[in-house]
Scaffold this motif. Structure first.
Motif, short mmCIF file in Angstrom:
data_model
loop_
_atom_site.label_atom_id
_atom_site.label_comp_id
_atom_site.label_asym_id
_atom_site.label_seq_id
_atom_site.Cartn_x
_atom_site.Cartn_y
_atom_site.Cartn_z
N ALA A 195 0.85 -1.19 0.00
CA ALA A 195 0.00 0.00 0.00
C ALA A 195 0.88 1.24 0.00
CB ALA A 195 -0.90 0.00 1.23
N GLY A 196 0.53 2.21 -0.83
CA GLY A 196 1.29 3.45 -0.90
C GLY A 196 2.41 3.44 -1.92
N THR A 197 2.62 2.31 -2.61
CA THR A 197 3.65 2.25 -3.65
C THR A 197 3.27 3.20 -4.78
OG1 THR A 197 4.15 -0.07 -3.16
CG2 THR A 197 4.82 0.75 -5.33
N VAL A 198 4.22 4.01 -5.20
CA VAL A 198 4.02 4.91 -6.33
C VAL A 198 4.62 4.26 -7.57
CG1 VAL A 198 4.54 7.18 -7.32
CG2 VAL A 198 4.03 6.96 -4.87
N ILE A 199 3.80 4.12 -8.61
CA ILE A 199 4.24 3.56 -9.88
C ILE A 199 4.46 4.73 -10.84
CG2 ILE A 199 3.66 2.04 -11.81
CD1 ILE A 199 3.92 0.50 -9.22
N ALA A 200 5.63 4.79 -11.45
CA ALA A 200 5.96 5.84 -12.41
C ALA A 200 6.08 5.22 -13.80
CB ALA A 200 7.25 6.53 -12.02
N VAL A 201 5.43 5.86 -14.78
CA VAL A 201 5.35 5.32 -16.14
C VAL A 201 5.72 6.40 -17.15
CG1 VAL A 201 3.85 4.11 -17.78
CG2 VAL A 201 3.43 3.88 -15.33
N GLY A 202 6.31 5.99 -18.24
CA GLY A 202 6.68 6.90 -19.33
C GLY A 202 8.18 6.92 -19.51
N THR A 203 8.61 7.47 -20.62
CA THR A 203 10.03 7.57 -20.91
C THR A 203 10.71 8.45 -19.88
OG1 THR A 203 9.58 7.29 -23.25
CG2 THR A 203 11.72 8.20 -22.67
N GLU A 204 11.80 7.96 -19.32
CA GLU A 204 12.53 8.72 -18.29
C GLU A 204 13.01 10.04 -18.84
OE1 GLU A 204 15.60 6.67 -16.17
OE2 GLU A 204 14.31 4.96 -15.75
N ALA A 246 15.10 13.87 -17.58
CA ALA A 246 16.28 14.26 -16.81
C ALA A 246 16.08 13.88 -15.34
CB ALA A 246 16.53 15.76 -16.94
N GLY A 247 17.11 13.35 -14.73
CA GLY A 247 17.02 12.95 -13.33
C GLY A 247 16.31 11.64 -13.12
N GLY A 248 16.00 10.90 -14.22
CA GLY A 248 15.36 9.60 -14.09
C GLY A 248 13.88 9.65 -13.75
N VAL A 249 13.24 10.81 -13.92
CA VAL A 249 11.83 10.99 -13.58
C VAL A 249 10.96 10.53 -14.75
CG1 VAL A 249 10.04 12.70 -13.04
CG2 VAL A 249 12.32 12.90 -12.04
N ARG A 250 9.96 9.71 -14.46
CA ARG A 250 8.98 9.32 -15.47
C ARG A 250 7.79 10.27 -15.35
NH1 ARG A 250 10.47 4.39 -17.71
NH2 ARG A 250 11.88 3.14 -16.44
N PRO A 251 7.11 10.62 -16.47
CA PRO A 251 6.14 11.71 -16.45
C PRO A 251 4.77 11.43 -15.83
CG PRO A 251 6.33 10.80 -18.65
CD PRO A 251 7.38 10.14 -17.81
N VAL A 252 4.37 10.18 -15.67
CA VAL A 252 3.03 9.87 -15.14
C VAL A 252 3.19 8.96 -13.93
CG1 VAL A 252 0.76 8.90 -15.64
CG2 VAL A 252 2.04 10.05 -17.46
N THR A 253 2.51 9.30 -12.84
CA THR A 253 2.55 8.46 -11.64
C THR A 253 1.15 8.19 -11.13
OG1 THR A 253 2.74 10.35 -10.14
CG2 THR A 253 4.82 9.35 -10.88
N PHE A 254 1.02 7.09 -10.40
CA PHE A 254 -0.20 6.80 -9.65
C PHE A 254 0.21 5.99 -8.43
CE2 PHE A 254 0.19 3.22 -12.55
CZ PHE A 254 -0.20 2.12 -11.81
N THR A 255 -0.68 5.95 -7.44
CA THR A 255 -0.37 5.31 -6.17
C THR A 255 -1.28 4.11 -5.94
OG1 THR A 255 0.29 7.45 -5.28
CG2 THR A 255 -0.16 5.71 -3.68
N VAL A 256 -0.69 3.02 -5.49
CA VAL A 256 -1.43 1.81 -5.16
C VAL A 256 -2.04 2.00 -3.77
CG1 VAL A 256 -1.24 -0.69 -4.80
CG2 VAL A 256 0.18 0.45 -6.55
N PRO A 257 -3.37 1.91 -3.63
CA PRO A 257 -4.01 2.25 -2.36
C PRO A 257 -3.98 1.17 -1.28
CG PRO A 257 -5.68 1.64 -3.94
CD PRO A 257 -4.35 1.61 -4.66
N ALA A 258 -3.78 -0.08 -1.70
CA ALA A 258 -3.85 -1.19 -0.72
C ALA A 258 -2.93 -2.32 -1.16
CB ALA A 258 -5.29 -1.70 -0.62
N ALA A 259 -2.47 -3.09 -0.20
CA ALA A 259 -1.66 -4.27 -0.51
C ALA A 259 -2.53 -5.28 -1.26
CB ALA A 259 -1.12 -4.88 0.77
N GLY A 260 -1.88 -6.16 -2.00
CA GLY A 260 -2.59 -7.21 -2.72
C GLY A 260 -2.54 -7.03 -4.22
N TRP A 261 -2.19 -5.84 -4.70
CA TRP A 261 -2.04 -5.62 -6.14
C TRP A 261 -0.66 -6.12 -6.56
CZ3 TRP A 261 -5.85 -4.16 -9.35
CH2 TRP A 261 -7.01 -3.63 -8.76
N VAL A 262 -0.58 -6.65 -7.78
CA VAL A 262 0.66 -7.21 -8.31
C VAL A 262 0.97 -6.52 -9.64
CG1 VAL A 262 1.75 -9.30 -9.22
CG2 VAL A 262 0.27 -9.43 -7.20
#
Length: 175
Positions: A28-37, A39-55
């Motif tokens: 829970a709380g894991t931030v997933i970052a998506v998109g081409t990296e 500068a600084g290794g930042v991906r442009p789109v993020t979302f947060t997983v709200p609960a444990a159990g997602w894979v």
């Protein structure tokens, strides 16, 4: 030969189970970052997983353009869209609808406005097809877009709809 097939038939499922499904369990709380990296290794789109159990399905995800998560037969997929020209929510929604219909799904009814927790506006609507129900959502700005589908068997999707909505509402585009 029959003995070899029998051994393989019995052992392969055990090996598969021992090695896992190629997915990564997310806390829970894991931030997933998506998109081409950028500068600084930042991906442009993020979302947060709200609960444990997602894979995170590593075999079906390429964080340079998409992330696919699953839980209890519900699949959440975020695809990053890099437009060739300018982009807005309505144009992205219309293209998204064509893609969904080519896969045998259907966006039902007109889209409704949605606003993320970060103040980003988009469009969302119900999705169905192949014995599954769910939702489709798009967010766009001139130079970047995100298309999200989430679906599963009706009972499973209804049970996890709040978590799906929380992930959608957590989507953020980097400046």
């Amino acid at each position: 030969m029959v003995l070899v097939l029998l051994i393989l038939g019995l052992m392969l499922p055990l090996v598969d189970k021992a090695l896992g499904s190629g997915g990564t369990a997310l806390a829970a709380g894991t931030v997933i970052a998506v998109g081409t990296e950028r500068a600084g290794g930042v991906r442009p789109v993020t979302f947060t997983v709200p609960a444990a159990g997602w894979v995170l399905d590593e075999a079906r995800s390429s964080l340079t353009n998409n992330a696919e998560l699953s839980r209890d037969e519900v699949v959440f997929n975020l695809n990053v869209v890099i437009p060739l020209g300018s982009l807005d929510d309505r144009r992205l929604w219309n293209g998204f609808g064509r893609i969904v219909s080519m896969g045998g799904g259907e966006l039902r009814g007109g889209p409704r406005p949605i606003t993320t927790a970060h103040g980003m506006d988009g469009l969302t609507g119900p999705l169905s097809g192949h014995g599954r129900i769910g939702s489709g959502t798009v967010f766009a700005r001139d130079d970047l877009g995100a298309e999200i589908t989430a679906s599963g068997p009706p009972e499973a999707y209804r049970r996890l709809a709040g978590q799906v909505r929380a992930m959608v509402l957590s989507v953020e585009f980097a400046p």
